[in-house]
Design an enzyme around this catalytic site. Structure first.
Site, PDB file in Angstrom:
ATOM      1  N   SER A   1       0.815  -1.220   0.000  1.00 51.25           N
ATOM      2  CA  SER A   1       0.000   0.000   0.000  1.00 51.25           C
ATOM      3  C   SER A   1       0.844   1.264   0.000  1.00 51.25           C
ATOM      4  CB  SER A   1      -0.962   0.007   1.193  1.00 51.25           C
ATOM      5  OG  SER A   1      -0.245  -0.015   2.409  1.00 51.25           O
TER       6      SER A   1
ATOM      7  N   HIS B   1       9.870  -1.442   2.115  1.00 50.27           N
ATOM      8  CA  HIS B   1       9.932  -1.613   3.567  1.00 50.27           C
ATOM      9  C   HIS B   1       9.801  -3.079   3.908  1.00 50.27           C
ATOM     10  CE1 HIS B   1       5.804  -0.721   2.273  1.00 50.27           C
ATOM     11  NE2 HIS B   1       5.389  -1.568   3.214  1.00 50.27           N
TER      12      HIS B   1
HETATM   13  P1  AMP Z   1       2.308  -2.264   2.924  1.00 48.66           P
HETATM   14  O1  AMP Z   1       0.831  -2.446   2.881  1.00 48.66           O
HETATM   15  O2  AMP Z   1       3.097  -3.548   2.899  1.00 48.66           O
HETATM   16  O3  AMP Z   1       2.785  -1.296   1.857  1.00 48.66           O
HETATM   17  O4  AMP Z   1       2.664  -1.646   4.335  1.00 48.66           O
HETATM   18  C1  AMP Z   1       2.493  -0.295   4.631  1.00 48.66           C
HETATM   19  C2  AMP Z   1       2.353  -0.199   6.103  1.00 48.66           C
HETATM   20  O5  AMP Z   1       2.574   1.143   6.481  1.00 48.66           O
HETATM   21  C3  AMP Z   1       0.995  -0.606   6.651  1.00 48.66           C
HETATM   22  O6  AMP Z   1       1.134  -1.664   7.579  1.00 48.66           O
HETATM   23  C4  AMP Z   1       0.470   0.686   7.318  1.00 48.66           C
HETATM   24  O7  AMP Z   1      -0.249   0.441   8.500  1.00 48.66           O
HETATM   25  C5  AMP Z   1       1.772   1.418   7.584  1.00 48.66           C
HETATM   26  N1  AMP Z   1       1.655   2.871   7.680  1.00 48.66           N
HETATM   27  C6  AMP Z   1       0.971   3.703   6.858  1.00 48.66           C
HETATM   28  N2  AMP Z   1       1.133   4.981   7.234  1.00 48.66           N
HETATM   29  C7  AMP Z   1       1.951   4.964   8.320  1.00 48.66           C
HETATM   30  C8  AMP Z   1       2.488   5.960   9.183  1.00 48.66           C
HETATM   31  N3  AMP Z   1       2.232   7.274   8.988  1.00 48.66           N
HETATM   32  N4  AMP Z   1       3.262   5.585  10.220  1.00 48.66           N
HETATM   33  C9  AMP Z   1       3.520   4.273  10.426  1.00 48.66           C
HETATM   34  N5  AMP Z   1       3.060   3.278   9.635  1.00 48.66           N
HETATM   35  C10 AMP Z   1       2.272   3.611   8.603  1.00 48.66           C
END
Ligand code: AMP
Ligand code: ZN
Length: 114
Positions: free
Chosen positions: A95, A100
């Site tokens: 997302s 990461h």
């Molecule tokens: P992915 O879906 O693998 O791209 O992981 C993105 C992650 O980022 C998700 O688990 C979200 O909950 C996390 N996330 C999104 N915005 C933030 C933020 N501002 N601070 C910390 N984590 C976030």
């Protein structure tokens, strides 16, 4: 990169709950944790996904794994085990388009992944 959430977190424009930081890598607690321990390990340099990683990035990638190991020990999940996840692209459930590694622990995970 402009308008990239994790670039903004990496350069301090958006605050985060930091777990680790050095010159090349930042780790912070996920805002929507999916387990008792859920941190993200992020390169400060922008890579859209793991597909942008090449041979010249080998040292960075192995450093990110070392940071994951160190955090697993510090957050007391190394003995019981944990999961490292790199979601990639639409089918992978990515997302945020900035590479990461999720470090998840503190509970048992199912397999196959949903
Ligand atoms: P992915 O879906 O693998 O791209 O992981 C993105 C992650 O980022 C998700 O688990 C979200 O909950 C996390 N996330 C999104 N915005 C933030 C933020 N501002 N601070 C910390 N984590 C976030
Ligand atoms: Zn970025």
């Amino acid at each position: 990169m402009e308008n990239c959430l994790f670039c903004k977190i990496a350069n301090g424009d958006i605050p985060s709950n930091k777990a680790y930081e050095d010159d090349t890598v930042l780790s912070f607690h996920d805002i929507e944790p999916q387990a008792p321990v859920h941190v993200l390990i992020v390169p400060k340099k922008h890579y859209t996904s793991i597909m942008d990683i090449g041979a010249s990035d080998a040292a960075l990638l192995s450093h990110m794994i070392e940071v994951a190991q160190q955090l697993a020990r510090e957050l007391n999940i190394s003995d019981d085990g944990f999961r490292l996840v790199v979601n990639t692209g639409e089918n992978g459930g990515q997302s945020v388009p900035h590479l990461h590694i999720h470090l998840l622990g503190g509970r048992k995970f199912g397999w196959p992944a949903g």
